[in-house]
Design an enzyme around this catalytic site. Structure first.
Site, PDB file in Angstrom:
ATOM      1  N   LYS A  24       0.835  -1.201   0.000  1.00 43.73           N
ATOM      2  CA  LYS A  24       0.000   0.000   0.000  1.00 43.73           C
ATOM      3  C   LYS A  24       0.868   1.249   0.000  1.00 43.73           C
ATOM      4  O   LYS A  24       0.653   2.181  -0.772  1.00 43.73           O
ATOM      5  CB  LYS A  24      -0.911  -0.046   1.236  1.00 43.73           C
ATOM      6  CG  LYS A  24      -2.046   0.921   1.178  1.00 43.73           C
ATOM      7  CD  LYS A  24      -2.969   0.776   2.388  1.00 43.73           C
ATOM      8  CE  LYS A  24      -3.773  -0.509   2.330  1.00 43.73           C
ATOM      9  NZ  LYS A  24      -4.503  -0.793   3.566  1.00 43.73           N
ATOM     10  N   ARG A  94      -3.438   2.813   8.683  1.00 43.12           N
ATOM     11  CA  ARG A  94      -3.755   1.511   8.082  1.00 43.12           C
ATOM     12  C   ARG A  94      -2.514   0.649   7.978  1.00 43.12           C
ATOM     13  O   ARG A  94      -1.426   1.151   7.725  1.00 43.12           O
ATOM     14  CB  ARG A  94      -4.266   1.675   6.648  1.00 43.12           C
ATOM     15  CG  ARG A  94      -5.558   2.391   6.515  1.00 43.12           C
ATOM     16  CD  ARG A  94      -5.734   2.711   5.028  1.00 43.12           C
ATOM     17  NE  ARG A  94      -6.683   3.777   4.848  1.00 43.12           N
ATOM     18  CZ  ARG A  94      -7.892   3.611   4.326  1.00 43.12           C
ATOM     19  NH1 ARG A  94      -8.276   2.428   3.925  1.00 43.12           N
ATOM     20  NH2 ARG A  94      -8.695   4.630   4.195  1.00 43.12           N
ATOM     21  N   GLY A 103      -8.578  -7.374   4.917  1.00 39.51           N
ATOM     22  CA  GLY A 103      -9.336  -7.550   6.148  1.00 39.51           C
ATOM     23  C   GLY A 103      -8.551  -8.152   7.285  1.00 39.51           C
ATOM     24  O   GLY A 103      -9.061  -8.298   8.397  1.00 39.51           O
ATOM     25  N   MET A 105      -5.700  -7.021   8.702  1.00 40.61           N
ATOM     26  CA  MET A 105      -5.096  -6.072   9.625  1.00 40.61           C
ATOM     27  C   MET A 105      -6.064  -4.903   9.809  1.00 40.61           C
ATOM     28  O   MET A 105      -6.995  -4.739   9.045  1.00 40.61           O
ATOM     29  CB  MET A 105      -3.776  -5.577   9.042  1.00 40.61           C
ATOM     30  CG  MET A 105      -2.904  -6.693   8.569  1.00 40.61           C
ATOM     31  SD  MET A 105      -2.062  -7.520   9.905  1.00 40.61           S
ATOM     32  CE  MET A 105      -0.835  -6.302  10.191  1.00 40.61           C
ATOM     33  N   ARG A 338      -4.047  -1.338  -5.828  1.00 40.14           N
ATOM     34  CA  ARG A 338      -3.244  -2.565  -5.734  1.00 40.14           C
ATOM     35  C   ARG A 338      -3.709  -3.513  -6.829  1.00 40.14           C
ATOM     36  O   ARG A 338      -4.803  -3.329  -7.388  1.00 40.14           O
ATOM     37  CB  ARG A 338      -3.421  -3.221  -4.357  1.00 40.14           C
ATOM     38  CG  ARG A 338      -4.864  -3.581  -4.080  1.00 40.14           C
ATOM     39  CD  ARG A 338      -5.043  -4.131  -2.683  1.00 40.14           C
ATOM     40  NE  ARG A 338      -6.441  -4.354  -2.396  1.00 40.14           N
ATOM     41  CZ  ARG A 338      -6.947  -4.445  -1.177  1.00 40.14           C
ATOM     42  NH1 ARG A 338      -6.170  -4.318  -0.129  1.00 40.14           N
ATOM     43  NH2 ARG A 338      -8.224  -4.665  -0.996  1.00 40.14           N
ATOM     44  N   HIS A 456     -16.187  -8.239   2.789  1.00 40.73           N
ATOM     45  CA  HIS A 456     -15.156  -9.146   3.293  1.00 40.73           C
ATOM     46  C   HIS A 456     -15.391 -10.577   2.819  1.00 40.73           C
ATOM     47  O   HIS A 456     -14.491 -11.229   2.296  1.00 40.73           O
ATOM     48  CB  HIS A 456     -15.149  -9.084   4.821  1.00 40.73           C
ATOM     49  CG  HIS A 456     -14.167 -10.013   5.446  1.00 40.73           C
ATOM     50  ND1 HIS A 456     -14.518 -11.270   5.878  1.00 40.73           N
ATOM     51  CD2 HIS A 456     -12.844  -9.892   5.665  1.00 40.73           C
ATOM     52  CE1 HIS A 456     -13.442 -11.868   6.359  1.00 40.73           C
ATOM     53  NE2 HIS A 456     -12.418 -11.045   6.244  1.00 40.73           N
ATOM     54  N   SER A 765      13.528 -40.978  -6.714  1.00 40.08           N
ATOM     55  CA  SER A 765      12.320 -40.191  -6.536  1.00 40.08           C
ATOM     56  C   SER A 765      12.267 -39.819  -5.064  1.00 40.08           C
ATOM     57  O   SER A 765      12.281 -40.700  -4.196  1.00 40.08           O
ATOM     58  CB  SER A 765      11.092 -41.001  -6.935  1.00 40.08           C
ATOM     59  OG  SER A 765       9.938 -40.244  -6.689  1.00 40.08           O
ATOM     60  N   CYS A 832       7.949 -37.344  -5.366  1.00 37.88           N
ATOM     61  CA  CYS A 832       6.582 -37.865  -5.371  1.00 37.88           C
ATOM     62  C   CYS A 832       5.889 -37.694  -4.028  1.00 37.88           C
ATOM     63  O   CYS A 832       4.781 -38.171  -3.830  1.00 37.88           O
ATOM     64  CB  CYS A 832       6.569 -39.327  -5.809  1.00 37.88           C
ATOM     65  SG  CYS A 832       7.472 -40.401  -4.698  1.00 37.88           S
ATOM     66  N   TYR A 852      11.302 -33.905 -12.691  1.00 40.74           N
ATOM     67  CA  TYR A 852       9.840 -33.833 -12.627  1.00 40.74           C
ATOM     68  C   TYR A 852       9.348 -33.789 -11.181  1.00 40.74           C
ATOM     69  O   TYR A 852      10.077 -34.147 -10.253  1.00 40.74           O
ATOM     70  CB  TYR A 852       9.184 -35.025 -13.354  1.00 40.74           C
ATOM     71  CG  TYR A 852       9.387 -36.353 -12.656  1.00 40.74           C
ATOM     72  CD1 TYR A 852       8.498 -36.764 -11.649  1.00 40.74           C
ATOM     73  CD2 TYR A 852      10.438 -37.196 -12.987  1.00 40.74           C
ATOM     74  CE1 TYR A 852       8.690 -37.976 -11.002  1.00 40.74           C
ATOM     75  CE2 TYR A 852      10.628 -38.406 -12.350  1.00 40.74           C
ATOM     76  CZ  TYR A 852       9.745 -38.787 -11.345  1.00 40.74           C
ATOM     77  OH  TYR A 852       9.933 -39.982 -10.688  1.00 40.74           O
TER      78      TYR A 852
HETATM   79  C1  PEP Z   1       6.797 -40.323   0.576  1.00 43.77           C
HETATM   80  O1  PEP Z   1       7.191 -40.850   1.592  1.00 43.77           O
HETATM   81  O2  PEP Z   1       6.992 -39.132   0.294  1.00 43.77           O
HETATM   82  C2  PEP Z   1       6.016 -41.107  -0.383  1.00 43.77           C
HETATM   83  C3  PEP Z   1       5.632 -40.572  -1.528  1.00 43.77           C
HETATM   84  O3  PEP Z   1       5.639 -42.328  -0.004  1.00 43.77           O
HETATM   85  P1  PEP Z   1       4.393 -42.609   0.960  1.00 43.77           P
HETATM   86  O4  PEP Z   1       3.681 -41.331   1.141  1.00 43.77           O
HETATM   87  O5  PEP Z   1       3.592 -43.652   0.281  1.00 43.77           O
HETATM   88  O6  PEP Z   1       5.084 -43.092   2.187  1.00 43.77           O
END
Ligand code: PEP
Ligand code: MG
Length: 877
Positions: A24, A94, A103, A105, A338, A456, A765, A832, A852
């Site tokens: 702001k 403000r 909303g 603060m 803003r 709000h 992974s 993962c 990935y």
């Molecule tokens: C993990 O541990 O991040 C994972 C993907 O395996 P799980 O959640 O199945 O233990």
């Protein structure tokens, strides 16, 4: 050494000083430099806020002095004086953090009024009613916001006086009435605080600034920060700005406007205003405002000036602006601007339009949409058939799109508790306020009686992607009796209602919802994201159905197929249990024989759904006790089915009991003990791939993933089983098939010895769920119980299971990436854990060079966008 500067006049700042002056403050300074009419003022910096906390919640003397110096300068600029008996300076105070926290603060208006300056104002404006109206508003706001005295005490007084005068509206009270209101307000203040209402404007100001600093750490601000990824260390700035008045009569007014429609994205100025009102009247939704287009009829000249400035600001910031304006006796002021909050639909349309209008590049446009917001596009609408039969019982404003049903919760607290107990609720309120935030998060939808599109409830719900109907005046809520009356019918907390945030319709029944379809701007915008990003996005899926869904959302393969999820299916749990209770290898193999065709079918389904996209199949991971019943009654039943005695099965269950199952006999340890499990799973994976290749012609390259490895030799042991089995299957079938074996990095030791592990693993992974659990040393299943104390005490700001801990867990990831690449430069790297769908974590994984991320199907679009944003912010080859 040059003294640090903690307080800046608006004329000393600019837009690049956002971190120091807050959003702001920086924008006010920028607007002044653009020559836009802005009331003058100054900003106390975010560094002053941080110092306030460092100093033990006191504002240092040197900062107070600097504030006083800036007041003197402001007095010179405005020609007004704090506490003057002829021309008093009044200011608003403000908050203004680096990013807007609507909303969250608190604001104090009309500061500087006291028993004397109010008289001066009355004379100066020749409007005693206005002067006393301003004073009573100030006393109430100061008491509530700064001193924490309950607002209700003041509202009751106002109601009493209105009743005694026989009037309904505040605006019907006379100057004398309002004077009496101020006297009674001050009495209340004294009663509550044990001292007189402060008369010295400088004292009022320092108290108000302190309150803004303090509010940075109020519980709802902490919740909002956690939800929106805002670090506590940013602090908030405070803006002190000369008051201009929208409530000085019929030539004055106030409004909230957007340069484009924040709900649809339509390129048309959108907003609401009220004549003879102060800002809070619009935002609080106490009176219903007029659409901004009406201003053109009422005052074409001002409207022209207004639209010119709106366009100038949008061009300047290259984004849709959300602005607050005040007209004081025919003169227009901009009080703030803003980048406006908007629905996901609007965000996509605006981003695409701004590129097509030539205002933004694709890269810039990619940064304009908040990845988590895409969630709301993936949210449900009502089932058409059911909707046709339903008749709306009321209609409000379509404040935030989507559809929801649930039982009625009348308070935020109730919504939160009932959600925790597994109920779906719709939060129904007269109007919402910032302290309702947790209940709003818990609710499926939000319905309010009062308030416009900028209230709000509307603003916050849009930001969260929760559906909301606002300003539904036909509803009569009785909070005490917990009833909702509409169209002659009474609803209680046990009744269902449904709301449609895209039409504003409210239904007195449960209407089923369906998942949305995405098209139009979404496809175009996401196409740009895909062109830009370097990080691939896969999905965690265990069934052909989820896989298909994820592919529709743009998944480029499966990053984690948790094979045990298939083991729980009704038709196979018995075979799994037979395998577990087997007393010797022979019996175990018999049970595994039964599982083999089922697993193979699962993998065939998944491979077909993927149409040649890669799939990482993880071998059995959880501790075996998870597959067995625990109560005596269930054990007895199962024993009978398995042809065992109760005692025998009970003994097996007892044997499998572990004190720390998550650190027990699970992951690759199962395959080390029972290699025949890995044999069966390898056979299923390879046979399925061969079969799909034969039937569909897809060239499948299976990726077999061994979980929970901590030592290269255990990986090698299991890998040997896999390789041997695969070889055997290929020989049997007379087919050569390429496949890979890799591992999860989810134990700190694996990360630390990743160079060793990479000798055997063709890919890593990162299982950041377990890696987080093992690194912090607290259980992923139990931590939620005590983490909330950590948030309250500001020890942790975020749930490390939701957002990756870059400092600790992230360091292990970096180490493993480095060491893994040192051994095997072309090692494939992914993640993962749940963090794979969290935007800030995705950015981190991009930065450390993973190939990935993999996340649940509905988060795939979020990860795609987050990956593109990461590339724009930190380009990678
Ligand atoms: C993990 O541990 O991040 C994972 C993907 O395996 P799980 O959640 O199945 O233990
Ligand atoms: Mg794991």
């Amino acid at each position: 050494m040059k003294k640090k500067k903690y307080v800046y006049l608006f004329s000393e700042g600019n837009a690049s000083m956002r971190n120091l002056l807050g959003g702001k403050g920086a924008n006010l300074a920028e607007m002044i430099s653009l020559g836009i009419p802005v009331p003058q003022g100054f900003t106390v910096t975010t560094e002053a806020c941080n110092k306030y906390y460092e100093d033990g919640q006191v504002i240092a003397e040197e900062i107070i002095e600097e504030i006083y110096e800036r007041i003197s300068e402001l007095e010179k600029i405005t020609g007004k004086e704090f506490g003057s008996l002829t021309n008093p300076l009044l200011v608003s105070v403000r908050s203004g953090a680096r990013v807007s926290m609507p909303g969250m603060m608190d604001t104090v208006l009309n500061l500087g009024l006291n028993d004397e300056s109010v008289e001066a104002m009355a004379k100066l404006t020749n409007n005693p009613r206005f002067a006393y109206d301003s004073y009573r508003r100030f006393i109430q706001m100061f008491s509530d916001v700064v001193m924490g005295i309950e607002k209700r005490l003041f509202e009751n007084i106002l109601d009493e006086i209105k009743e005694s005068r026989g009037v309904k509206l505040d605006s019907d009270l006379t100057a004398e009435d309002l004077k009496e209101v101020t006297i009674r307000y001050k009495e209340t203040y004294k009663k509550e605080r044990g001292e007189d209402f402060p008369q010295d404007p400088k004292h009022q100001l320092i108290e108000a600034i302190t309150a803004v600093f303090r509010s940075w750490n109020n519980p709802r601000a902490i919740v909002y920060r956690r939800l929106n990824d805002i670090p506590g260390e940013w602090g908030t700035a405070v803006n002190v700005q000369e008051m201009v008045f929208g409530n000085k009569g019929e030539t004055s007014g106030t409004g909230v406007v957007f340069s484009r429609n924040p709900a649809t994205g339509e390129n048309k100025i959108y907003g609401e205003y009220l004549m003879n009102a102060q800002g809070e009247d619009v935002v609080a939704g106490i009176r219903t405002p007029l659409p901004i287009a009406k201003l053109e009829e009422q005052n074409p000249e001002i409207y022209k000036q207004f639209t010119e400035i709106v366009h100038k600001l949008e061009q300047h910031y290259k984004d849709m602006q959300d602005m607050e304006i005040t007209i004081e006796e025919g003169k227009l002021f901009f009080l703030q601007t803003r980048n406006g909050k908007r629905t996901a639909q609007a965000a996509l349309k605006i981003a695409v339009d701004l590129v097509e209008e030539g205002m933004l590049t694709k890269e810039e446009a990619i940064l304009k949409v908040e990845p988590n917001q895409l969630d709301s596009l993936l949210h449900p609408t009502f089932m058409t058939e059911d909707l046709k039969k339903a008749i709306p019982i009321a209609k409000g404003l379509p404040a935030s799109p989507g559809a929801a049903y649930g039982k009625i919760a009348f308070t935020a607290e109730e919504a939160k508790i009932r959600k925790e107990n597994g109920e779906k609720v719709v939060l129904v309120r007269l109007e919402t306020s910032p302290e309702d935030i947790e209940g709003m998060i818990a609710a499926e939808g939000i319905l309010t009686v009062r308030g416009g599109m900028t209230s709000h409830a509307a603003v916050v719900a849009r930001g969260m992607g929760t559906c909301c109907v606002a300003g539904c005046g036909e509803l009569v809520i009785n909070e005490e009796a917990k009833t909702l009356e509409v169209a002659g019918k009474v609803y209680t907390a046990d009744d269902y209602i449904s709301i449609d945030g895209s039409t504003g319709n409210v239904y007195g029944e449960k209407i089923a919802t369906v998942a949305p379809e995405i098209s139009g701007h979404f496809a175009k915008f996401m196409g740009w994201a895909d062109e830009i990003r370097k990080l691939k996005v896969r999905t965690n899926a265990d069934t052909p159905r989820d896989t298909k869904q994820a592919v529709e959302f743009g998944a480029e393969g499966i990053g984690l197929c948790r094979t045990e999820h298939m083991f729980f299916a009704e038709d196979r749990i018995m075979a799994v249990r037979e395998m577990i209770v087997a007393k010797n290898e022979e019996d175990r193999r018999k049970a595994l024989e039964k599982l083999l065709p089922m697993q193979r079918e699962d993998f065939i389904g998944i491979y077909e759904a993927l149409e040649e996209r890669p799939a990482t199949i993880r071998f059995l991971d959880p501790p075996l006790h998870e597959f067995l019943p625990h109560t005596d009654e269930e054990i007895r039943e199962l024993a009978e089915e398995l042809g065992l005695t109760f005692e025998e099965l009970k003994a097996t269950v007892r044997n499998l009991h572990e004190f720390n199952p998550m650190m027990g006999h699970r992951g690759c340890r199962l395959a080390v003990s029972y290699p025949e499990i890995a044999e069966m799973q390898t056979r299923a994976v390879i046979e399925a791939a061969i079969e799909v290749k034969k039937n569909k012609g897809y060239n499948i390259v299976p990726e077999i993933m061994i979980p929970l490895v901590g030592e290269v030799k255990e990986l090698k042991y299991v890998k040997d089983v896999v390789v041997e089995t695969a070889k055997k299957v290929m020989e049997e079938k007379g087919v050569e098939l390429e496949y890979h074996v890799g591992t999860m990095i989810e134990i700190p030791r694996a990360a630390l010895t990743a160079d060793e592990i990479a000798k055997e693993a063709e890919f890593f992974s990162f299982g950041t769920n377990d890696l987080t659990q093992m690194t912090f040393g607290f259980s992923r299943d139990d931590a939620a119980k005590f983490l909330k104390h950590y948030y309250d005490r500001n020890i942790y700001e975020q749930d490390p299971f939701a957002k990756v801990d870059q400092t600790g867990v992230g360091q292990l990831v970096k180490i493993a990436v480095e060491k893994g690449k040192a051994t095997r430069p072309d090692i494939k790297l992914g993640v993962c854990g749940e963090h794979g769908g969290d935007p800030s974590s995705v950015e981190f994984f991009h930065n450390v060079g993973l190939n990935y991320v993999s996340c649940s199907p509905f988060r795939v679009p979020i990860a795609r966008l987050a990956a593109a944003q990461a590339q724009v912010k930190n380009p990678r080859k």
